[in-house]
Structure formats: C-alpha cells, structure tokens
Design an enzyme around this catalytic site. Structure first.
Site, PDB file in Angstrom:
ATOM      1  N   ARG A 236      -7.326  31.855   7.964  1.00  0.00           N
ATOM      2  CA  ARG A 236      -7.836  32.316   9.251  1.00  0.00           C
ATOM      3  C   ARG A 236      -9.361  32.283   9.178  1.00  0.00           C
ATOM      4  O   ARG A 236      -9.957  32.613   8.152  1.00  0.00           O
ATOM      5  CB  ARG A 236      -7.356  33.734   9.578  1.00  0.00           C
ATOM      6  N   GLU A 265     -11.891  30.459  18.230  1.00  0.00           N
ATOM      7  CA  GLU A 265     -11.359  29.128  18.516  1.00  0.00           C
ATOM      8  C   GLU A 265     -11.002  29.015  19.990  1.00  0.00           C
ATOM      9  O   GLU A 265     -10.561  29.995  20.592  1.00  0.00           O
ATOM     10  CB  GLU A 265     -10.115  28.860  17.656  1.00  0.00           C
ATOM     11  N   HIS A 284      -7.577  23.280  13.814  1.00  0.00           N
ATOM     12  CA  HIS A 284      -6.441  24.142  13.489  1.00  0.00           C
ATOM     13  C   HIS A 284      -5.126  23.353  13.548  1.00  0.00           C
ATOM     14  O   HIS A 284      -4.201  23.684  14.300  1.00  0.00           O
ATOM     15  CB  HIS A 284      -6.388  25.335  14.452  1.00  0.00           C
TER      16      HIS A 284
END
Length: 319
Positions: A236, A265, A284
């Site tokens: 993360r 994000e 991601h």
C-alpha cells in the site's frame, strides 16, 4: 434487493448478481464512481460491490440504512471503515489468496525492471538516442546472488521469496512473528527491520496497511539502506513516506524504486516521483492478470450473495 457495483466488471460476473436483484453498475472501467453518485445509490442499497478506490467511510455507512454487506474485490480493506461497519452490523467480504502469485510475479517484474533499467532503456531506444554499444551504457544492478529483504512474509512475501530463490538470492525477511516454515522451505533468515535495511540490496515492501505500518519506511529507514539499494513497493502506498523516498532518490541515499502503489491514487503526471528516471511507476496492477481478476470478481460476487442470503461468505472480514 439493490446491489451497487462501483466499477465496470465483466458481464458474466454481473449476471451472477442480477438473478432476483436490482443491480446498478457504474459503467466505467477506469474512473472512480463519483462520490455524490455513490452516496446517492448507497442510500437505498442492500449491498455494495466495491474496490480499493472507493471510500466506504462513516459518512457513507451512515447514509445507507438498508446496507447489509460490503464486498471488496481486493485483499486489503483499509478503504472501508471496519469499526463503523461492525457497529452497524454490516458484513464485509474480501478476496485473499487468489491473487498472491500474480502479485508476486508483478513484484519480481518490478524488481528486475528497476534493477536493469528496462523502462528507461526502452524509452532511450524509442527516442532514437541509441548510437552504438557503450561499455557503461545504461548499466544497472545485479540481481542474481544479491540480498533481498522482504518486509511482510505472508502469502505474497513467500511467493516473492520462491522467485528470489530461483535467482540464487540471499533471502532476508522481517515480520511481526517468525515464519519457521518459510525459513525451512526457502532458507529465509529473519532480521530486525534495521538489520534488514542495512543488509539488503533490494527492499521489498509487502506489509499490510495498518496504523503501525503507515510511513513505516521514512527518512530514518532510508538513511539505513545501502546507496545501491532498490525499494519495491507493491503493498500500500501509505506504507512509504513518499517525500522521504523522493529525497532519498534525488540525494543518492538509495539507487532506485519500483512502485505499483501510491499514498493517493490515482496520481497525476506532475507527481514528483514521476519526474525521476530511476523510478518505475505502475497504476496499481499487481493482481492484473485476466485469470486472477476474473477469480477476484467471482469471489467478491459470491461473498456478496452469500451475505444477502445470510450464509457464510467464502472470505470475510466481518461476519
């Protein structure tokens, strides 16, 4: 019952939830469902099929009196207010295990790509800068036989360690508890965080997102790392202090970084880390193989439907 799906997912998965239920789906694969629209649809929703990009917080849960279950298409659930959901009797499901090998693949791809400057070299070639072979042209770091330090020896961490073993790497790890099975199977050696940082050529962040791991790698930790070290983060974004990482990369405290996650994000093209040639930045996509994402969506749907039927979910955080 009404099911809200916050991101476009394959029709085969939607059809699982349409039988006997009203389904609303935000029909876009790349953009986040607008907050006000999500709040609007949550007001009469019985279930929400969500993902890491949605903020399922106290405000939203407080506006959803009918809500029975939140099912996230992810392993992590730090975007969901678990305490509030538990208080309100809302069940929460997630999708662990299925994505471990895909994320381990991507993690090692980032490690190799950053070490050997793959993206930088590709851009160099496409820009017409390649004029001929040079003895030190785009030289990178050795991977075979190097020391890898894995922070978080869970399923993904063990997957990365198995790949590292194939490259003859010296495997170190840091975890809250020792992992005897990983030590026996992989020859991994436990280290304190300080020892791991000082000994590793590659520091791989795979710790979960918790209050204890927030900014776990910051100025003090970068100062303990080797100047040739490479940081890989596929856990993360909040686990790494991004300003401290930028400073470490621009002052030569570490050599490079491969990142699949960021604190906020999505990031824009003006993000400071994107201006650095010694950074590979991905959007991601750790679990983004066709097979894995379909399995994740299928499990999330089955978790949701089981909760609506008051049955046991395949994988639950609450209930």
């Amino acid at each position: 019952m009404k099911i809200v799906i916050t991101r476009k997912i394959p029709p085969s998965i939607v059809s699982l939830m349409e039988d006997g239920h009203e389904v609303y789906m935000w029909d876009d694969e790349e953009t986040v469902m607008p907050r006000q629209l999500l709040l609007q649809h949550a007001a009469d929703a019985d279930a929400i099929f969500t993902n890491v990009s949605d903020r399922i917080d106290k405000e939203l849960l407080g506006r959803a009196p009918r809500l029975k279950v939140v099912s996230t298409m992810a392993v992590g659930y730090n975007n969901i207010d678990i305490a509030e959901a538990k208080k309100r009797g809302i069940r929460v499901g997630h999708t662990p295990e299925v994505l471990s090998e895909a994320v381990a693949d991507l993690t090692f791809a980032l490690l190799l790509g950053t070490a050997r400057r793959v993206v930088e070299a590709d851009r160099y070639t496409r820009a017409g800068k390649w004029k001929g072979w040079g003895p030190m042209l785009l030289t990178g770091q050795d991977v075979y036989g190097a020391a890898i330090g894995i922070i978080g020896m869970g399923r993904i961490g063990r997957g990365v360690a198995r790949r590292a073993k194939g490259f003859g790497m010296h495997i170190l790890y840091h975890n809250r508890t020792r992992k005897p099975e990983a030590e026996q199977e992989l020859g991994a050696q436990w280290r304190s965080l300080e020892q791991l940082l000082s000994e590793s050529d590659y520091v791989v962040m795979l710790a979960p997102s918790t209050p204890e791991t927030h900014s776990m790698i910051g100025p003090r930790q970068f100062a303990q790392m080797k100047p040739n070290a490479i940081l890989i983060n596929t856990s993360r974004g909040g686990n790494v202090d991004e300003q401290a990482l930028y400073d470490a990369l621009t002052t030569g405290k570490i050599w490079g970084a491969g990142l699949d996650v960021f604190e906020t994000e999505p990031i824009g093209k003006e993000h400071p880390l994107l201006q650095l040639p010694n950074v590979i930045a991905l959007p991601h996509i750790g679990s983004a193989t066709i097979e894995t994402r379909l399995q994740m969506a299928d499990i999330a749907a089955r978790n949701l439907l089981a909760a609506l039927r008051n049955e046991r979910m395949l994988y639950s955080v609450i209930g």
